[in-house]
Design an enzyme around this catalytic site. Sequence first.
Site, PDB file in Angstrom:
ATOM      1  N   GLY A   1     -14.050  -3.897   1.160  1.00 29.90           N
ATOM      2  CA  GLY A   1     -15.407  -3.405   1.420  1.00 29.90           C
ATOM      3  C   GLY A   1     -15.883  -2.375   0.409  1.00 29.90           C
ATOM      4  O   GLY A   1     -17.039  -2.399  -0.017  1.00 29.90           O
TER       5      GLY A   1
ATOM      6  N   ARG B   1       0.832  -1.218   0.000  1.00 30.21           N
ATOM      7  CA  ARG B   1       0.000   0.000   0.000  1.00 30.21           C
ATOM      8  C   ARG B   1       0.864   1.265   0.000  1.00 30.21           C
ATOM      9  O   ARG B   1       0.503   2.256  -0.642  1.00 30.21           O
ATOM     10  CB  ARG B   1      -0.940   0.009   1.211  1.00 30.21           C
ATOM     11  CG  ARG B   1      -2.104  -0.918   0.997  1.00 30.21           C
ATOM     12  CD  ARG B   1      -3.109  -0.830   2.100  1.00 30.21           C
ATOM     13  NE  ARG B   1      -4.347  -1.462   1.662  1.00 30.21           N
ATOM     14  CZ  ARG B   1      -5.312  -1.849   2.475  1.00 30.21           C
ATOM     15  NH1 ARG B   1      -5.184  -1.676   3.775  1.00 30.21           N
ATOM     16  NH2 ARG B   1      -6.391  -2.412   2.005  1.00 30.21           N
TER      17      ARG B   1
ATOM     18  N   LYS C   1     -21.623 -17.484   1.010  1.00 28.20           N
ATOM     19  CA  LYS C   1     -23.054 -17.385   1.317  1.00 28.20           C
ATOM     20  C   LYS C   1     -23.824 -16.396   0.446  1.00 28.20           C
ATOM     21  O   LYS C   1     -23.311 -15.338   0.095  1.00 28.20           O
ATOM     22  CB  LYS C   1     -23.221 -16.941   2.769  1.00 28.20           C
ATOM     23  CG  LYS C   1     -22.760 -17.986   3.766  1.00 28.20           C
ATOM     24  CD  LYS C   1     -22.918 -17.451   5.154  1.00 28.20           C
ATOM     25  CE  LYS C   1     -22.659 -18.547   6.173  1.00 28.20           C
ATOM     26  NZ  LYS C   1     -22.789 -18.032   7.537  1.00 28.20           N
TER      27      LYS C   1
ATOM     28  N   GLY D   1     -12.789  -9.162  -0.810  1.00 34.02           N
ATOM     29  CA  GLY D   1     -12.581 -10.302   0.097  1.00 34.02           C
ATOM     30  C   GLY D   1     -11.508 -11.258  -0.368  1.00 34.02           C
ATOM     31  O   GLY D   1     -10.376 -10.865  -0.661  1.00 34.02           O
TER      32      GLY D   1
HETATM   33  P1  AMP Z   1     -16.515 -14.905   0.258  1.00 40.35           P
HETATM   34  O1  AMP Z   1     -15.672 -14.288   1.328  1.00 40.35           O
HETATM   35  O2  AMP Z   1     -17.982 -14.775   0.462  1.00 40.35           O
HETATM   36  O3  AMP Z   1     -16.063 -14.542  -1.127  1.00 40.35           O
HETATM   37  O4  AMP Z   1     -16.302 -16.481   0.403  1.00 40.35           O
HETATM   38  C1  AMP Z   1     -15.071 -17.087   0.219  1.00 40.35           C
HETATM   39  C2  AMP Z   1     -15.082 -18.395   0.948  1.00 40.35           C
HETATM   40  O5  AMP Z   1     -16.055 -19.241   0.394  1.00 40.35           O
HETATM   41  C3  AMP Z   1     -13.757 -19.117   0.857  1.00 40.35           C
HETATM   42  O6  AMP Z   1     -13.214 -19.220   2.142  1.00 40.35           O
HETATM   43  C4  AMP Z   1     -14.134 -20.480   0.301  1.00 40.35           C
HETATM   44  O7  AMP Z   1     -13.476 -21.557   0.954  1.00 40.35           O
HETATM   45  C5  AMP Z   1     -15.619 -20.559   0.594  1.00 40.35           C
HETATM   46  N1  AMP Z   1     -16.301 -21.490  -0.293  1.00 40.35           N
HETATM   47  C6  AMP Z   1     -16.414 -21.425  -1.617  1.00 40.35           C
HETATM   48  N2  AMP Z   1     -17.080 -22.490  -2.081  1.00 40.35           N
HETATM   49  C7  AMP Z   1     -17.405 -23.260  -1.038  1.00 40.35           C
HETATM   50  C8  AMP Z   1     -18.119 -24.482  -0.869  1.00 40.35           C
HETATM   51  N3  AMP Z   1     -18.617 -25.139  -1.915  1.00 40.35           N
HETATM   52  N4  AMP Z   1     -18.255 -24.968   0.374  1.00 40.35           N
HETATM   53  C9  AMP Z   1     -17.736 -24.310   1.428  1.00 40.35           C
HETATM   54  N5  AMP Z   1     -17.072 -23.147   1.350  1.00 40.35           N
HETATM   55  C10 AMP Z   1     -16.905 -22.622   0.129  1.00 40.35           C
END
Ligand code: AMP
Length: 409
Positions: free
Chosen positions: A375, A35, A195, A352
Amino acid sequence: MFKTIDKLDVKGKRVLVRADLNVPAKDGKITDTTRIDRSAATLTELAAKGAKVIVLTHFGRPKGREEKYSQKLLVEPLAKAVGKPVAWADDCIGPEAEKLIAAMKDGDIALLENVRFHPEEEKNDFGFAKALSGLGDVYVNDAFSTAHRAHASTEGLAHLLPAAAGRLMQAELEALGKALEHPEKPVAAIVGGAKVSTKLELLGNLVSRVDYLIIGGGMANTFLFAQGKQVGKSLCEKEMADTAREILAKAKAAGCHIVLPVDAVVAGEFAENAPNRVVSVESVPEDMMILDAGPASAETVIDRLGGCKTLVWNGPFGAFEIKPFDAATNAVAQWAAERTKQGKLLTVAGGGDTVSALAKAGVEDKFSYVSTAGGAFLEWLEGKDLPGVAALKIIPAKTGGGCGCSCSH
Ligand code: AMP
């Protein structure tokens, strides 16, 4: 739409630059200077144009003045990055800062202490913003990553001084503009990750903006479940099934094609090298969990992207941290990087875990633009107006006998 430093006359002026020098540190030692290094371009350009460059930033999350969050440790690496000495004041307002700035010569660079040592910063307190503004003639915001926060140094100052975007902010806004605001069509978005519940607004915004919405990761399981498929032990927010169906309906009405996995890599447990196999999404075993999109899904995604000119990407296709469940993410990322190199696809990614997933795939520097803003990038994907960016479009209320920039206000 927003002013850049090309529009500012900075010679002999005190220029307050809001940078993001919030680097990771452990035991008082900086572990990554990215950064700081990236911020150098704007600072050296302003200094070369004869400005007195005064850097404002935050470091960590102090509650009032906490010495462990002092920014003094940034002085040396910043001096190295800009190739000249950096002066230091141990407060960002008040007599210390005033004395230091009064002694600055054109072309000098100074760093002030953590703006968050004053709780008024995060409250966007007018008096505090006013005190900061008294230290400068012009304001440059180069911190896109904090632009989703309306703080005194990220938003308030823009109303009090002639304001412009620094080079980093400019690069980010230009890349994001090309990706969603005025993209070359067709446009695809990949949204993966854990999620649905954390990405509802983002999905809602994207369905009305893109031609293809490619859904991956754990959130795809919720969509598959909403379509009546069995997902075994997979991560799945069953209570979000109605919401997922609403998103599918909204996409249909908007003419946005949703692309869901057709096959999946399943395992009995969430563990590195867990025994696994590829199954159709129609036949996920009851005692297994989906940990990645399967090879046919990756092929389908690549096939759809083959007809697209622009790709926006947030979130991995699978549990990319544990092998071999990074395969679909890697395959699509490497294909997209190659396509970018050929000049056939504009690729913008961020938010993320996406940056680390792309770095793991070896393509972090092969996309058109990878945002490290976290964010702020996500809020932009959600279609929100970021206060720090919106404020750069505002003409300052108090321009006196000339606002200091080369425009006509
Ligand atoms: P995000 O921060 O919402 O982008 O989510 C990223 C996280 O989603 C990572 O830590 C991945 O390991 C998890 N992830 C992606 N696909 C799956 C899955 N099929 N089952 C469990 N975790 C998952």
